[in-house]
Design a protein around this motif. Structure first.
Motif, PDB file in Angstrom:
ATOM      1  N   ALA A  13     -53.521  24.980 -62.880  1.00 43.91           N
ATOM      2  CA  ALA A  13     -53.189  23.608 -62.462  1.00 43.91           C
ATOM      3  C   ALA A  13     -51.961  23.547 -61.554  1.00 43.91           C
ATOM      4  O   ALA A  13     -51.285  22.526 -61.488  1.00 43.91           O
ATOM      5  N   LYS A  14     -51.703  24.627 -60.807  1.00 46.81           N
ATOM      6  CA  LYS A  14     -50.484  24.658 -59.983  1.00 46.81           C
ATOM      7  C   LYS A  14     -50.471  23.569 -58.921  1.00 46.81           C
ATOM      8  O   LYS A  14     -49.400  23.061 -58.554  1.00 46.81           O
ATOM      9  N   LEU A  15     -51.649  23.186 -58.418  1.00 46.14           N
ATOM     10  CA  LEU A  15     -51.686  22.196 -57.338  1.00 46.14           C
ATOM     11  C   LEU A  15     -51.344  20.793 -57.826  1.00 46.14           C
ATOM     12  O   LEU A  15     -51.039  19.914 -57.015  1.00 46.14           O
ATOM     13  N   MET A  16     -51.383  20.590 -59.137  1.00 44.33           N
ATOM     14  CA  MET A  16     -51.035  19.292 -59.705  1.00 44.33           C
ATOM     15  C   MET A  16     -49.603  19.262 -60.241  1.00 44.33           C
ATOM     16  O   MET A  16     -49.154  18.250 -60.778  1.00 44.33           O
ATOM     17  N   GLN A  17     -48.880  20.363 -60.077  1.00 40.49           N
ATOM     18  CA  GLN A  17     -47.488  20.393 -60.524  1.00 40.49           C
ATOM     19  C   GLN A  17     -46.615  19.517 -59.634  1.00 40.49           C
ATOM     20  O   GLN A  17     -46.866  19.352 -58.435  1.00 40.49           O
ATOM     21  N   ASP A  18     -45.581  18.959 -60.228  1.00 40.95           N
ATOM     22  CA  ASP A  18     -44.691  18.063 -59.495  1.00 40.95           C
ATOM     23  C   ASP A  18     -43.772  18.839 -58.555  1.00 40.95           C
ATOM     24  O   ASP A  18     -43.134  19.813 -58.963  1.00 40.95           O
ATOM     25  N   LEU A  19     -43.724  18.400 -57.314  1.00 44.71           N
ATOM     26  CA  LEU A  19     -42.780  18.949 -56.338  1.00 44.71           C
ATOM     27  C   LEU A  19     -41.973  17.794 -55.771  1.00 44.71           C
ATOM     28  O   LEU A  19     -42.415  17.078 -54.867  1.00 44.71           O
ATOM     29  N   ILE A  87     -62.469  25.430 -37.331  1.00 42.27           N
ATOM     30  CA  ILE A  87     -62.041  24.907 -38.626  1.00 42.27           C
ATOM     31  C   ILE A  87     -60.800  25.660 -39.057  1.00 42.27           C
ATOM     32  O   ILE A  87     -60.760  26.896 -39.003  1.00 42.27           O
ATOM     33  N   VAL A  88     -59.788  24.938 -39.491  1.00 45.17           N
ATOM     34  CA  VAL A  88     -58.559  25.563 -39.966  1.00 45.17           C
ATOM     35  C   VAL A  88     -58.492  25.426 -41.481  1.00 45.17           C
ATOM     36  O   VAL A  88     -58.707  24.343 -42.028  1.00 45.17           O
ATOM     37  N   ASN A  89     -58.204  26.525 -42.135  1.00 50.97           N
ATOM     38  CA  ASN A  89     -58.036  26.571 -43.585  1.00 50.97           C
ATOM     39  C   ASN A  89     -56.545  26.645 -43.894  1.00 50.97           C
ATOM     40  O   ASN A  89     -55.885  27.633 -43.570  1.00 50.97           O
ATOM     41  N   VAL A  90     -56.024  25.584 -44.500  1.00 55.02           N
ATOM     42  CA  VAL A  90     -54.647  25.576 -44.989  1.00 55.02           C
ATOM     43  C   VAL A  90     -54.713  25.653 -46.500  1.00 55.02           C
ATOM     44  O   VAL A  90     -55.367  24.826 -47.140  1.00 55.02           O
ATOM     45  N   GLN A  91     -54.061  26.641 -47.087  1.00 51.14           N
ATOM     46  CA  GLN A  91     -54.113  26.798 -48.546  1.00 51.14           C
ATOM     47  C   GLN A  91     -53.421  25.623 -49.229  1.00 51.14           C
ATOM     48  O   GLN A  91     -52.377  25.142 -48.778  1.00 51.14           O
ATOM     49  N   GLY A  92     -53.988  25.197 -50.351  1.00 51.54           N
ATOM     50  CA  GLY A  92     -53.443  24.048 -51.063  1.00 51.54           C
ATOM     51  C   GLY A  92     -52.071  24.268 -51.656  1.00 51.54           C
ATOM     52  O   GLY A  92     -51.364  23.300 -51.983  1.00 51.54           O
ATOM     53  N   ASP A  93     -51.667  25.534 -51.787  1.00 58.40           N
ATOM     54  CA  ASP A  93     -50.356  25.835 -52.374  1.00 58.40           C
ATOM     55  C   ASP A  93     -49.296  26.125 -51.315  1.00 58.40           C
ATOM     56  O   ASP A  93     -48.313  26.794 -51.573  1.00 58.40           O
ATOM     57  N   GLU A  94     -49.516  25.581 -50.092  1.00 60.26           N
ATOM     58  CA  GLU A  94     -48.578  25.806 -48.982  1.00 60.26           C
ATOM     59  C   GLU A  94     -47.966  24.482 -48.529  1.00 60.26           C
ATOM     60  O   GLU A  94     -48.224  24.002 -47.418  1.00 60.26           O
ATOM     61  N   ALA A 218     -42.099  31.811 -39.753  1.00 65.27           N
ATOM     62  CA  ALA A 218     -42.062  30.749 -40.766  1.00 65.27           C
ATOM     63  C   ALA A 218     -42.706  31.267 -42.045  1.00 65.27           C
ATOM     64  O   ALA A 218     -43.919  31.217 -42.199  1.00 65.27           O
ATOM     65  N   SER A 219     -41.889  31.781 -42.950  1.00 65.55           N
ATOM     66  CA  SER A 219     -42.441  32.378 -44.163  1.00 65.55           C
ATOM     67  C   SER A 219     -42.830  31.327 -45.192  1.00 65.55           C
ATOM     68  O   SER A 219     -43.798  31.483 -45.927  1.00 65.55           O
ATOM     69  N   GLY A 220     -42.085  30.218 -45.266  1.00 67.76           N
ATOM     70  CA  GLY A 220     -42.401  29.171 -46.218  1.00 67.76           C
ATOM     71  C   GLY A 220     -42.352  29.683 -47.651  1.00 67.76           C
ATOM     72  O   GLY A 220     -41.786  30.735 -47.942  1.00 67.76           O
ATOM     73  N   ILE A 221     -42.962  28.925 -48.563  1.00 65.49           N
ATOM     74  CA  ILE A 221     -43.053  29.342 -49.960  1.00 65.49           C
ATOM     75  C   ILE A 221     -44.460  29.036 -50.447  1.00 65.49           C
ATOM     76  O   ILE A 221     -44.880  27.875 -50.453  1.00 65.49           O
ATOM     77  N   GLU A 222     -45.194  30.078 -50.821  1.00 69.31           N
ATOM     78  CA  GLU A 222     -46.520  29.890 -51.411  1.00 69.31           C
ATOM     79  C   GLU A 222     -46.351  29.793 -52.917  1.00 69.31           C
ATOM     80  O   GLU A 222     -45.714  30.652 -53.521  1.00 69.31           O
ATOM     81  N   ILE A 223     -46.920  28.785 -53.520  1.00 64.85           N
ATOM     82  CA  ILE A 223     -46.694  28.556 -54.941  1.00 64.85           C
ATOM     83  C   ILE A 223     -47.791  29.247 -55.747  1.00 64.85           C
ATOM     84  O   ILE A 223     -48.860  28.686 -55.987  1.00 64.85           O
ATOM     85  N   ASP A 224     -47.520  30.482 -56.146  1.00 63.57           N
ATOM     86  CA  ASP A 224     -48.450  31.283 -56.939  1.00 63.57           C
ATOM     87  C   ASP A 224     -48.038  31.375 -58.405  1.00 63.57           C
ATOM     88  O   ASP A 224     -48.876  31.677 -59.265  1.00 63.57           O
TER      89      ASP A 224
END
Length: 237
Positions: A13-19, A87-94, A218-224
């Motif tokens: 459920a990481k995509l539903m975590q509060d940020l 089509i561009v795929n952007v990961q939901g945890d980015e 741009a490394s960003g942070i992937e939420i794994d």
């Protein structure tokens, strides 16, 4: 297209975590829309909760009909009957997805008169030894034209003789596909290398598709993991 699977082996459920006041998936969706690069942005999900989060803010979301092992399959189902080219795929945890990185991926298709490129993706140079050795960090090696040779959770290249020329690149989970390459992916069965590494990009290579890799800083942070979420919260502030 933002594939958004509710379950996750390392962080359920990481995509539903509060940020910082909003769910991770909403932050990612809003970041993609804010780039103003796309005709449309959709979240494609198997979760009614994620679907509701996006539609409640006036966003666009699609429910997957079938069960899917990876994001490419989920997106392929969603776009099968759409009249689209790239089509561009952007990961939901980015949630830190930025315009410059996405622009650089799209740009490669403008200089491809022979239609040689099936898909494009991003890579960022990494120097931290812990990250290089971390199996959760997918590494990529490329040829002299920056076409991907292989992706791995192992350390590639293997440091048998390290020199100043040894460079490591982390694969960032943003793809731009030609539609036909994506639809081929959906039809082709998983082979041994992809099954071993659990990296969907390998399927394209195993079937002879050409992946153009684009360097980004741009490394960003992937939420794994929960630890990644803590870093993301600190960075957001």
């Amino acid at each position: 297209m933002i594939p958004a699977r509710y379950a996750a082996s390392r962080f359920p459920a990481k995509l539903m975590q509060d940020l910082s006041g909003k769910p991770v998936i909403q932050r990612t969706y809003e970041a993609a829309v804010r780039t103003n690069l796309f005709d449309d942005v959709f979240v494609v999900t198997d979760s009614e909760a994620i679907f509701k989060v996006i539609t409640d803010i006036g966003g666009k979301a699609l429910m997957s009909i079938k069960e899917h092992e990876c994001g490419s399959d989920r997106i392929a189902e969603a776009v099968e009957h759409m009249d689209v080219d790239i089509i561009v795929n952007v990961q939901g945890d980015e949630p830190f997805t930025d315009r410059k990185s996405l622009e650089s991926v799209l740009e490669v298709f403008k200089d491809d008169p022979e239609l040689e490129i099936d898909l494009a993706s991003l890579m960022v140079k990494i120097t931290d030894e812990e990250e290089i050795n971390n199996p959760n960090t997918v590494k990529v090696i490329v040829d002299n034209r920056n076409f991907a040779l292989y992706f791995s959770r192992s350390v590639i290249p293997h440091p048998r003789a390290v020199s100043d020329k040894t460079v490591y690149y982390k694969h960032k989970g943003i793809y731009a596909f030609r539609k036909n390459a994506l639809m081929d992916f959906q039809r082709l069965p998983m082979l041994s290398l992809e099954a071993t590494e659990k990296i969907e990009a390998i399927r394209y290579l195993e079937y002879g598709k050409k992946i153009k890799m684009v360097k980004t800083t741009a490394s960003g942070i992937e939420i794994d993991t929960p630890e990644d979420l803590k870093k993301a919260k600190a960075a957001w502030k």
